[in-house]
Scaffold this active site. Structure first.
Site, PDB file in Angstrom:
ATOM      1  N   ARG A 108       0.809  -1.228   0.000  1.00 15.93           N
ATOM      2  CA  ARG A 108       0.000   0.000   0.000  1.00 15.93           C
ATOM      3  C   ARG A 108       0.842   1.278   0.000  1.00 15.93           C
ATOM      4  O   ARG A 108       0.357   2.348   0.326  1.00 15.93           O
ATOM      5  CB  ARG A 108      -0.983   0.020   1.177  1.00 15.93           C
ATOM      6  CG  ARG A 108      -2.017  -1.092   1.125  1.00 15.93           C
ATOM      7  CD  ARG A 108      -3.230  -0.752   1.961  1.00 15.93           C
ATOM      8  NE  ARG A 108      -4.220  -1.822   1.884  1.00 15.93           N
ATOM      9  CZ  ARG A 108      -4.415  -2.725   2.831  1.00 15.93           C
ATOM     10  NH1 ARG A 108      -3.691  -2.696   3.935  1.00 15.93           N
ATOM     11  NH2 ARG A 108      -5.329  -3.653   2.686  1.00 15.93           N
ATOM     12  N   LYS A 130       4.456  11.496 -11.906  1.00 18.45           N
ATOM     13  CA  LYS A 130       3.626  10.619 -12.747  1.00 18.45           C
ATOM     14  C   LYS A 130       4.315   9.265 -12.857  1.00 18.45           C
ATOM     15  O   LYS A 130       5.434   9.163 -13.365  1.00 18.45           O
ATOM     16  CB  LYS A 130       3.434  11.218 -14.140  1.00 18.45           C
ATOM     17  CG  LYS A 130       2.406  12.322 -14.197  1.00 18.45           C
ATOM     18  CD  LYS A 130       2.161  12.701 -15.648  1.00 18.45           C
ATOM     19  CE  LYS A 130       1.093  13.765 -15.775  1.00 18.45           C
ATOM     20  NZ  LYS A 130       0.857  14.134 -17.186  1.00 18.45           N
ATOM     21  N   GLU A 172      12.476  16.805 -25.141  1.00 19.66           N
ATOM     22  CA  GLU A 172      11.718  17.363 -24.009  1.00 19.66           C
ATOM     23  C   GLU A 172      12.274  18.729 -23.591  1.00 19.66           C
ATOM     24  O   GLU A 172      11.521  19.599 -23.146  1.00 19.66           O
ATOM     25  CB  GLU A 172      11.723  16.392 -22.830  1.00 19.66           C
ATOM     26  CG  GLU A 172      10.953  15.099 -23.076  1.00 19.66           C
ATOM     27  CD  GLU A 172       9.432  15.268 -23.071  1.00 19.66           C
ATOM     28  OE1 GLU A 172       8.937  16.401 -22.881  1.00 19.66           O
ATOM     29  OE2 GLU A 172       8.735  14.248 -23.266  1.00 19.66           O
ATOM     30  N   LYS A 214       9.896  22.537 -15.269  1.00 22.66           N
ATOM     31  CA  LYS A 214       8.862  21.519 -15.067  1.00 22.66           C
ATOM     32  C   LYS A 214       8.303  21.570 -13.646  1.00 22.66           C
ATOM     33  O   LYS A 214       7.083  21.484 -13.448  1.00 22.66           O
ATOM     34  CB  LYS A 214       9.405  20.121 -15.366  1.00 22.66           C
ATOM     35  CG  LYS A 214       8.323  19.061 -15.128  1.00 22.66           C
ATOM     36  CD  LYS A 214       8.524  17.778 -15.864  1.00 22.66           C
ATOM     37  CE  LYS A 214       7.322  16.859 -15.659  1.00 22.66           C
ATOM     38  NZ  LYS A 214       7.466  15.566 -16.335  1.00 22.66           N
ATOM     39  N   GLU A 224      -2.696  17.819 -12.491  1.00 17.35           N
ATOM     40  CA  GLU A 224      -3.049  18.067 -13.890  1.00 17.35           C
ATOM     41  C   GLU A 224      -4.512  18.443 -14.086  1.00 17.35           C
ATOM     42  O   GLU A 224      -5.245  17.871 -14.885  1.00 17.35           O
ATOM     43  CB  GLU A 224      -2.701  16.837 -14.755  1.00 17.35           C
ATOM     44  CG  GLU A 224      -2.555  17.204 -16.230  1.00 17.35           C
ATOM     45  CD  GLU A 224      -1.896  16.112 -17.073  1.00 17.35           C
ATOM     46  OE1 GLU A 224      -2.127  16.130 -18.280  1.00 17.35           O
ATOM     47  OE2 GLU A 224      -1.157  15.278 -16.527  1.00 17.35           O
ATOM     48  N   ARG A 228      -0.690  22.120 -15.991  1.00 14.11           N
ATOM     49  CA  ARG A 228       0.220  20.984 -16.193  1.00 14.11           C
ATOM     50  C   ARG A 228      -0.058  20.291 -17.524  1.00 14.11           C
ATOM     51  O   ARG A 228       0.821  19.632 -18.085  1.00 14.11           O
ATOM     52  CB  ARG A 228       0.110  19.984 -15.028  1.00 14.11           C
ATOM     53  CG  ARG A 228       1.161  18.873 -15.126  1.00 14.11           C
ATOM     54  CD  ARG A 228       1.303  18.037 -13.888  1.00 14.11           C
ATOM     55  NE  ARG A 228       2.354  17.049 -14.086  1.00 14.11           N
ATOM     56  CZ  ARG A 228       2.793  16.216 -13.171  1.00 14.11           C
ATOM     57  NH1 ARG A 228       2.293  16.237 -11.948  1.00 14.11           N
ATOM     58  NH2 ARG A 228       3.749  15.353 -13.442  1.00 14.11           N
ATOM     59  N   ASN A 232       2.056  18.480 -22.138  1.00 14.46           N
ATOM     60  CA  ASN A 232       1.730  17.468 -23.140  1.00 14.46           C
ATOM     61  C   ASN A 232       1.924  17.964 -24.571  1.00 14.46           C
ATOM     62  O   ASN A 232       1.503  17.290 -25.516  1.00 14.46           O
ATOM     63  CB  ASN A 232       0.274  17.004 -22.963  1.00 14.46           C
ATOM     64  CG  ASN A 232       0.086  16.197 -21.693  1.00 14.46           C
ATOM     65  OD1 ASN A 232       0.888  15.338 -21.371  1.00 14.46           O
ATOM     66  ND2 ASN A 232      -0.980  16.486 -20.957  1.00 14.46           N
ATOM     67  N   HIS A 235       2.612  15.574 -27.404  1.00 15.71           N
ATOM     68  CA  HIS A 235       2.403  14.215 -26.907  1.00 15.71           C
ATOM     69  C   HIS A 235       1.148  13.537 -27.468  1.00 15.71           C
ATOM     70  O   HIS A 235       1.037  12.315 -27.400  1.00 15.71           O
ATOM     71  CB  HIS A 235       2.340  14.215 -25.380  1.00 15.71           C
ATOM     72  CG  HIS A 235       3.679  14.381 -24.733  1.00 15.71           C
ATOM     73  ND1 HIS A 235       4.498  15.466 -24.969  1.00 15.71           N
ATOM     74  CD2 HIS A 235       4.346  13.594 -23.850  1.00 15.71           C
ATOM     75  CE1 HIS A 235       5.612  15.338 -24.257  1.00 15.71           C
ATOM     76  NE2 HIS A 235       5.543  14.206 -23.581  1.00 15.71           N
ATOM     77  N   HIS A 239       2.246  10.128 -28.650  1.00 17.24           N
ATOM     78  CA  HIS A 239       1.845   8.906 -27.959  1.00 17.24           C
ATOM     79  C   HIS A 239       1.082   7.960 -28.883  1.00 17.24           C
ATOM     80  O   HIS A 239       1.155   6.735 -28.730  1.00 17.24           O
ATOM     81  CB  HIS A 239       0.985   9.240 -26.741  1.00 17.24           C
ATOM     82  CG  HIS A 239       1.786   9.606 -25.533  1.00 17.24           C
ATOM     83  ND1 HIS A 239       1.208  10.036 -24.355  1.00 17.24           N
ATOM     84  CD2 HIS A 239       3.130   9.595 -25.313  1.00 17.24           C
ATOM     85  CE1 HIS A 239       2.166  10.283 -23.468  1.00 17.24           C
ATOM     86  NE2 HIS A 239       3.329  10.024 -24.035  1.00 17.24           N
ATOM     87  N   HIS A 249      10.749   7.741 -27.236  1.00 22.20           N
ATOM     88  CA  HIS A 249       9.751   8.718 -26.800  1.00 22.20           C
ATOM     89  C   HIS A 249      10.023  10.101 -27.384  1.00 22.20           C
ATOM     90  O   HIS A 249       9.136  10.749 -27.947  1.00 22.20           O
ATOM     91  CB  HIS A 249       9.728   8.793 -25.271  1.00 22.20           C
ATOM     92  CG  HIS A 249       8.800   9.829 -24.731  1.00 22.20           C
ATOM     93  ND1 HIS A 249       7.423   9.684 -24.760  1.00 22.20           N
ATOM     94  CD2 HIS A 249       9.037  11.045 -24.163  1.00 22.20           C
ATOM     95  CE1 HIS A 249       6.862  10.757 -24.228  1.00 22.20           C
ATOM     96  NE2 HIS A 249       7.812  11.594 -23.864  1.00 22.20           N
TER      97      HIS A 249
END
Length: 340
Positions: A108, A130, A172, A214, A224, A228, A232, A235, A239, A249
């Site tokens: 947990r 993330k 990036e 960032k 987000e 935020r 993207n 992306h 993606h 990537h």
């Protein structure tokens, strides 16, 4: 060595810039530290893991799946990891994404930190909390946002980084410049990859600037709900083609940024598409490829940025000033076809 801390809603993240890998043992109790890396990093830096408890996973985006996380969890159980365990992800973005996810669900939730070993991980993937995995072709479909307790940057790892991974990371960096810092875009346009590879001081300053860009966004919008989303940029299409075509990537995002810049021309009157394209080319990044648009649109339908009215798409008003707009899927498909 430069250290600083960033406070977020429920946690504080420590950044150790230009540190040494062995300094991790000053940050965590050695008895509770479990190092997770991939087979490529381990093969190149095996000596750094002597006397530690390494868990070595397969390398590559295709292994960023639940089966690998299950392997990590089973290894932790076999090593006797308790709730006091601290997982340390040593590697690129695939490693850090999975380690953060595994740490967040093991018993947990246990603590974790990162030692990013690629440019991409240093400026983007390991920052912001993330964590998650892919589901088939669908990028980062399962996961959660939980912050690492620390990020330690040891630039010695970059000595073994292949050139295509340098290019991968600079996508990036260029993204951050495009959405938040026009001055940084000018700086990047004035140099090239070789300049930063040969000038460690300039590289460290560049990495620090990008970390702070960032984290300033994450600090204001950790989960987000608003700005935020600007991270993207590039992306959405990136993606949609990345896993299908086994692209790095950064290479997929580079192609996505070109489309986003051109779509920005049409929808917002953006006038600096040429600067974005030329800068990407200067750092060895691809600016186009042929792909099945119908299939890409089908993948986008499962994207987390998809809304009832269309796709939440990041566009540029001007360099350093990004916005997100909801673009109807049919309109988006027409624009992609226009520039393909």
């Amino acid at each position: 060595m430069k250290n600083w801390k960033v406070k977020l809603a429920t946690s504080t993240v420590s950044f150790i810039l230009d540190g040494k890998f062995q300094a991790v043992e000053k940050l965590v109790n050695k008895a509770n530290a479990f190092y997770i890396t991939d087979e490529n990093v381990y093969a190149l830096h095996q000596n750094k893991f002597k006397g530690k408890k390494p868990i070595v996973i397969p390398a590559g985006e295709e292994h960023k799946q639940q089966a690998t996380v299950d392997f990590i969890i089973e290894a932790l159980l076999n090593l006797g990891a308790t709730r006091e365990a601290v997982l340390i992800g040593v590697g690129g973005g695939v490693v850090t994404d999975m380690v953060g996810y595994a740490a967040s669900i093991y018993m947990r939730g246990v603590s974790f930190g990162f030692v990013p070993t690629t440019i991409l991980a240093m400026v983007d993937a390991s920052i912001g909390g993330k964590n998650g995995i892919d589901v088939g072709l669908y990028k980062n479909m399962v996961g959660l946002i939980k912050q690492p307790s620390f990020l330690l940057y040891d630039f010695d790892f970059l000595k073994s980084l292949p050139n295509h991974q340098w290019e991968n990371g600079f996508a990036e960096i260029i993204k951050h410049a495009a959405i938040k810092d026009a001055k940084l875009m000018k700086q990047l346009a004035a140099h090239d990859l070789s300049f930063y590879q040969k000038n460690k001081k300039e590289l460290i300053a560049l990495i620090e600037k990008n970390v702070k860009i960032k984290m300033s966004v994450v600090q204001k919008d950790e989960f987000e709900k608003g700005d935020r989303k600007l991270l993207n940029f590039g992306h959405t299409i990136g993606h949609a083609i990345e896993n299908e075509h086994a692209l790095l990537h950064g290479h997929a995002i580079s192609i996505g940024m070109v489309y986003a810049a051109k779509i920005s021309q049409v929808l917002l009157g953006f006038t600096d598409t040429g600067i974005v394209i030329e800068t990407l080319k200067k750092y060895g990044l691809p600016i186009s490829m042929r792909f099945d648009i119908t299939h890409a649109m089908a993948v986008m339908q499962k994207d987390k940025k998809k809304a009832a009215q269309g796709m939440q798409y990041v566009l540029l008003n001007k360099l350093g000033n990004a916005v997100y707009e909801t673009v109807p899927m049919k309109s988006l498909e027409k624009l992609i076809k226009l520039y393909s």
